[in-house]
Design a protein around this motif. Sequence first.
Motif, mmCIF file in Angstrom:
data_model
loop_
_atom_site.group_PDB
_atom_site.id
_atom_site.type_symbol
_atom_site.label_atom_id
_atom_site.label_comp_id
_atom_site.label_asym_id
_atom_site.label_seq_id
_atom_site.Cartn_x
_atom_site.Cartn_y
_atom_site.Cartn_z
ATOM 1 N N UNK A 76 1.055 -1.643 0.140
ATOM 2 C CA UNK A 76 0.259 -0.235 0.100
ATOM 3 C C UNK A 76 0.813 1.619 -0.226
ATOM 4 N N UNK A 77 0.170 2.470 -0.303
ATOM 5 C CA UNK A 77 -0.775 2.182 -1.036
ATOM 6 C C UNK A 77 -1.206 1.873 -2.286
ATOM 7 N N UNK A 78 -2.939 1.426 -2.055
ATOM 8 C CA UNK A 78 -3.276 0.553 -3.884
ATOM 9 C C UNK A 78 -3.086 0.493 -4.755
ATOM 10 N N UNK A 79 -2.712 0.405 -6.140
ATOM 11 C CA UNK A 79 -2.816 1.337 -6.603
ATOM 12 C C UNK A 79 -4.357 1.205 -7.694
ATOM 13 N N UNK A 80 -4.275 2.238 -8.343
ATOM 14 C CA UNK A 80 -5.911 2.786 -8.553
ATOM 15 C C UNK A 80 -6.082 1.323 -9.263
ATOM 16 N N UNK A 81 -5.618 0.304 -10.110
ATOM 17 C CA UNK A 81 -6.009 -1.309 -10.882
ATOM 18 C C UNK A 81 -6.620 -2.169 -9.360
ATOM 19 N N UNK A 82 -5.311 -1.906 -8.188
ATOM 20 C CA UNK A 82 -5.304 -3.564 -6.999
ATOM 21 C C UNK A 82 -6.593 -2.594 -6.465
ATOM 22 N N UNK A 83 -7.171 -1.133 -6.530
ATOM 23 C CA UNK A 83 -8.835 -0.675 -6.293
ATOM 24 C C UNK A 83 -9.557 -1.080 -6.584
ATOM 25 N N UNK A 84 -9.261 -1.270 -8.416
ATOM 26 C CA UNK A 84 -10.507 -1.360 -9.248
ATOM 27 C C UNK A 84 -10.505 -2.754 -8.356
ATOM 28 N N UNK A 85 -9.505 -3.738 -9.164
ATOM 29 C CA UNK A 85 -9.858 -5.145 -8.629
ATOM 30 C C UNK A 85 -10.298 -5.969 -7.280
ATOM 31 N N UNK A 86 -9.474 -4.547 -6.186
ATOM 32 C CA UNK A 86 -10.744 -5.009 -4.960
ATOM 33 C C UNK A 86 -12.044 -5.310 -4.561
ATOM 34 N N UNK A 87 -12.598 -3.682 -5.590
ATOM 35 C CA UNK A 87 -14.085 -3.328 -5.323
ATOM 36 C C UNK A 87 -14.784 -4.200 -6.095
ATOM 37 N N UNK A 88 -14.486 -3.769 -7.350
ATOM 38 C CA UNK A 88 -15.279 -4.880 -8.538
ATOM 39 C C UNK A 88 -15.172 -6.534 -8.838
ATOM 40 N N UNK A 89 -13.584 -7.433 -8.466
ATOM 41 C CA UNK A 89 -13.572 -8.697 -8.476
ATOM 42 C C UNK A 89 -13.903 -8.361 -7.151
ATOM 43 N N UNK A 90 -12.511 -9.198 -6.507
ATOM 44 C CA UNK A 90 -12.886 -10.062 -5.240
ATOM 45 C C UNK A 90 -14.009 -10.163 -4.220
ATOM 46 N N UNK A 91 -14.641 -8.740 -4.145
ATOM 47 C CA UNK A 91 -16.147 -8.055 -3.852
ATOM 48 C C UNK A 91 -16.749 -9.886 -4.313
ATOM 49 N N UNK A 92 -16.924 -9.678 -6.325
ATOM 50 C CA UNK A 92 -18.099 -9.573 -6.274
ATOM 51 C C UNK A 92 -17.995 -11.239 -6.080
ATOM 52 N N UNK A 93 -16.473 -11.770 -6.532
ATOM 53 C CA UNK A 93 -15.824 -14.083 -6.677
ATOM 54 C C UNK A 93 -15.988 -14.325 -5.488
ATOM 55 N N UNK A 94 -15.853 -13.051 -4.055
ATOM 56 C CA UNK A 94 -15.827 -14.202 -2.701
ATOM 57 C C UNK A 94 -17.580 -14.113 -2.753
ATOM 58 N N UNK A 95 -18.479 -13.418 -3.031
ATOM 59 C CA UNK A 95 -19.748 -13.679 -3.231
ATOM 60 C C UNK A 95 -20.913 -15.687 -3.889
ATOM 61 N N UNK A 96 -19.259 -15.549 -4.964
ATOM 62 C CA UNK A 96 -19.937 -17.489 -5.643
ATOM 63 C C UNK A 96 -18.502 -18.213 -4.616
ATOM 64 N N UNK A 97 -18.275 -17.962 -3.413
ATOM 65 C CA UNK A 97 -17.012 -18.762 -2.737
ATOM 66 C C UNK A 97 -15.967 -18.970 -2.920
#
Length: 184
Positions: A76-97
């Motif tokens: 950290x601090x997170x890069x813009x891509x890492x923020x995207x990956x967290x908020x629009x990637x991981x936050x959704x993928x964890x909902x699927x398991x």
Amino acid sequence: MLSGADLDALWDGLEREAFRLETLSEYSVPHEADVVRRYLAGAPHEETEFARAWSDYVAGMVAKGVTYHRVHVVHSPLSPYERYECEWGYSRYIQRGERAYILDTAEVARPPEVPDYDFWLLDDTHVIRMHYDAAGGFLGAELLPPATTDAHRQARDAALDRGVRFETYWRDHPEYWRENWLAA
């Protein structure tokens, strides 16, 4: 480098576990370029076909008893891509398991077992090293020799041990939430 058919065969044989170590601060993925721009501009989320297909695949495999987890090594601090990956990637993928972890080397020491390259470890047997260019563009995947498997198991275990569950990391770092940095 592995062919697409070689990779498909490895994934088709998956029975128990898929682990991914991510080490880059940005991945230059053609199917993500527009969605990353949208995220950074403050546009509303629209799930891509690729993200939907991955989420559906993971959900189906998790339903069959396969564990999917990943650790992203960041500083950290997170890069813009890492923020995207967290908020629009991981936050959704964890909902699927999928289980995601963040190993932030600004907060904890990087374990010496954890390499500085990306890899997949499938069923504790197959190690697939991912190769990228300097801009994060994918170059190809290489199946590493069986003699490297133990070292990659140790890397997985160390990364999971030092990593923080994504949900906890994200909760504890609201400065990376888009709603907060867009408002600033």
